[in-house]
Design an enzyme around this catalytic site. Structure first.
Site, mmCIF file in Angstrom:
data_model
loop_
_atom_site.group_PDB
_atom_site.id
_atom_site.type_symbol
_atom_site.label_atom_id
_atom_site.label_comp_id
_atom_site.label_asym_id
_atom_site.label_seq_id
_atom_site.Cartn_x
_atom_site.Cartn_y
_atom_site.Cartn_z
ATOM 1 N N ASP A 293 5.469 -4.215 24.610
ATOM 2 C CA ASP A 293 4.003 -4.994 23.853
ATOM 3 C C ASP A 293 4.543 -4.850 22.411
ATOM 4 O O ASP A 293 5.834 -5.228 21.841
ATOM 5 C CB ASP A 293 2.755 -3.956 23.992
ATOM 6 C CG ASP A 293 1.630 -4.632 23.306
ATOM 7 O OD1 ASP A 293 1.196 -5.640 23.812
ATOM 8 O OD2 ASP A 293 1.174 -4.168 22.297
ATOM 9 N N TYR B 110 -6.847 -13.610 19.940
ATOM 10 C CA TYR B 110 -7.362 -12.142 19.374
ATOM 11 C C TYR B 110 -6.525 -11.761 18.108
ATOM 12 O O TYR B 110 -6.918 -11.027 17.286
ATOM 13 C CB TYR B 110 -6.957 -11.134 20.569
ATOM 14 C CG TYR B 110 -5.720 -10.780 20.912
ATOM 15 C CD1 TYR B 110 -4.910 -9.558 20.381
ATOM 16 C CD2 TYR B 110 -4.570 -11.791 21.731
ATOM 17 C CE1 TYR B 110 -3.562 -9.578 20.800
ATOM 18 C CE2 TYR B 110 -3.662 -11.401 22.047
ATOM 19 C CZ TYR B 110 -2.803 -10.484 21.339
ATOM 20 O OH TYR B 110 -1.499 -10.007 21.733
ATOM 21 N N TYR C 116 -0.696 -6.175 13.374
ATOM 22 C CA TYR C 116 -0.884 -7.554 13.373
ATOM 23 C C TYR C 116 -1.351 -8.050 12.093
ATOM 24 O O TYR C 116 -0.718 -9.242 11.973
ATOM 25 C CB TYR C 116 -2.276 -7.700 14.218
ATOM 26 C CG TYR C 116 -2.178 -7.211 15.623
ATOM 27 C CD1 TYR C 116 -1.627 -8.178 16.637
ATOM 28 C CD2 TYR C 116 -2.491 -6.040 16.082
ATOM 29 C CE1 TYR C 116 -1.603 -7.693 17.977
ATOM 30 C CE2 TYR C 116 -2.211 -5.574 17.328
ATOM 31 C CZ TYR C 116 -1.864 -6.421 18.427
ATOM 32 O OH TYR C 116 -1.640 -5.875 19.552
ATOM 33 N N HIS D 71 -0.146 -6.719 32.169
ATOM 34 C CA HIS D 71 0.601 -6.348 30.980
ATOM 35 C C HIS D 71 1.215 -5.119 30.678
ATOM 36 O O HIS D 71 2.145 -4.908 30.164
ATOM 37 C CB HIS D 71 -0.297 -6.836 29.672
ATOM 38 C CG HIS D 71 0.145 -6.642 28.482
ATOM 39 N ND1 HIS D 71 1.258 -7.258 27.974
ATOM 40 C CD2 HIS D 71 -0.040 -5.582 27.291
ATOM 41 C CE1 HIS D 71 1.518 -6.663 26.676
ATOM 42 N NE2 HIS D 71 0.722 -6.116 26.245
#
Length: 316
Positions: free
Chosen positions: A102, A151, A230, A295
């Site tokens: 991830d 998202y 992010y 995931h």
């Protein structure tokens, strides 16, 4: 699990919590969002039993880290890679094996791009290498392709998603994210919908004890540190301009589940299977697509992932 040791390591201006076990060549395990060193619990035990020293830090902003400022500017990819280079130095190593998942995979790609001299070989999961486009910023591209409700777009404004998360029970939120298995992009609307569709039964690979560990840490730290990764995506694009066109020059194995949202977003499948991935990662030696897996692949299929890691890194 009690045989895993824990300590704090001062690196790059922060004190990282590090979990480790074993003696031998170092395998650096880099977690994603919203995770912790604990996501690698199975691999730490397996790799340490096979003659490796497994080292799994809580990344900057996570877990038991004595955090720096929560201002997003403290979380650029140069900060995060700098933390890991300093950690490698503290271990007395010139080079290590690296395993990422991830956001940990994104960090690992950048570690290999910026400091390939510190990496023996890489096993990465879920997130493919994304070479820097000379004109398109990543968040802008995601917004154009998938809309404002994606998202990653939702996560951009400081405080906004934290307020949304605060309306949810942390246990419900962690349960919902870790068990998400829809092979499609995750949207803000789906995240908000977690409140109305709580997980009724945990899958066999995830226990109440596991959930309790994650919840206990995020209840104290909050999610802002992880969300700031992010919020630096466009800034990272600006900071890494000198590396435009650079390829990943270390041996790589890539693993993804066929139900992983990342594998089922945009043109990722074509990129992996039609030559683009191999072009940008010329020493890519193996791609494994695991059937019926979502995931959080290293937790869902821990024994298989441990075997995949060991089978690859023992060659070097």
């Amino acid at each position: 699990m009690e045989t895993i040791t824990h300590r704090r390591v001062a690196v790059n201006g922060v004190n990282l919590h590090v979990a480790e076990k074993g003696e031998g060549p170092v395998v650096l395990l880099i977690h994603g969002f919203p995770e912790l060193w604990y996501s690698w619990r199975h691999q730490i035990l397996s790799l340490s039993s096979l003659g490796f020293r497994a080292v799994a830090p809580d990344l900057r902003g996570y877990g038991d880290l004595r955090r720096p400022s929560l201002h997003p500017r403290s979380y650029s990819i140069l900060h995060i890679v700098g933390d890991l280079v300093a950690l490698i130095d503290s271990l007395g190593q010139d080079k290590v094996f690296v395993v990422g998942h991830d956001w940990g995979a994104t960090v690992a790609w950048n570690l290999c791009m910026l400091r390939p001299d510190r990496v023996k070989a890489l096993v990465n999961m879920s997130v493919v290498f994304s070479p820097r486009h000379p004109k398109w910023k990543p968040v802008d591209s995601i917004r154009a392709l998938l809309g404002d409700d994606h998202y990653i777009c939702m996560f951009q404004e400081p405080g906004q998603v934290e307020a949304e998360f605060a309306r949810m029970d942390i246990k419900l939120l962690v349960n919902s994210i870790l068990t998400y298995r829809e092979p499609a992009p995750l949207t803000g609307s789906k995240i908000k919908g977690f409140r109305e569709s709580p997980v009724e039964e945990l899958p066999p690979w995830l226990t109440e004890e596991d959930i309790h560990y994650f919840v206990s840490k995020f209840d104290k730290s909050g999610f802002t540190g992880g969300l700031n990764y992010y919020r630096n995506m466009n800034r990272n694009w600006e900071l890494t301009a000198p590396w435009t066109g650079v390829k990943i020059q270390v041996p790589v194995k890539f693993i993804v589940g066929d139900l992983d949202l990342t594998y089922n977003t945009g043109n990722v499948k074509d990129y992996i299977h039609k030559g683009g991935f191999k072009r940008d990662v010329p020493f890519l030696q193996d791609v494994v697509v695991m059937k019926g897996v979502g995931h959080f692949i290293n937790q869902e299929r821990p024994n298989e992932i441990s075997d995949h890691i060991y089978d690859f890194i023992r060659k070097f």
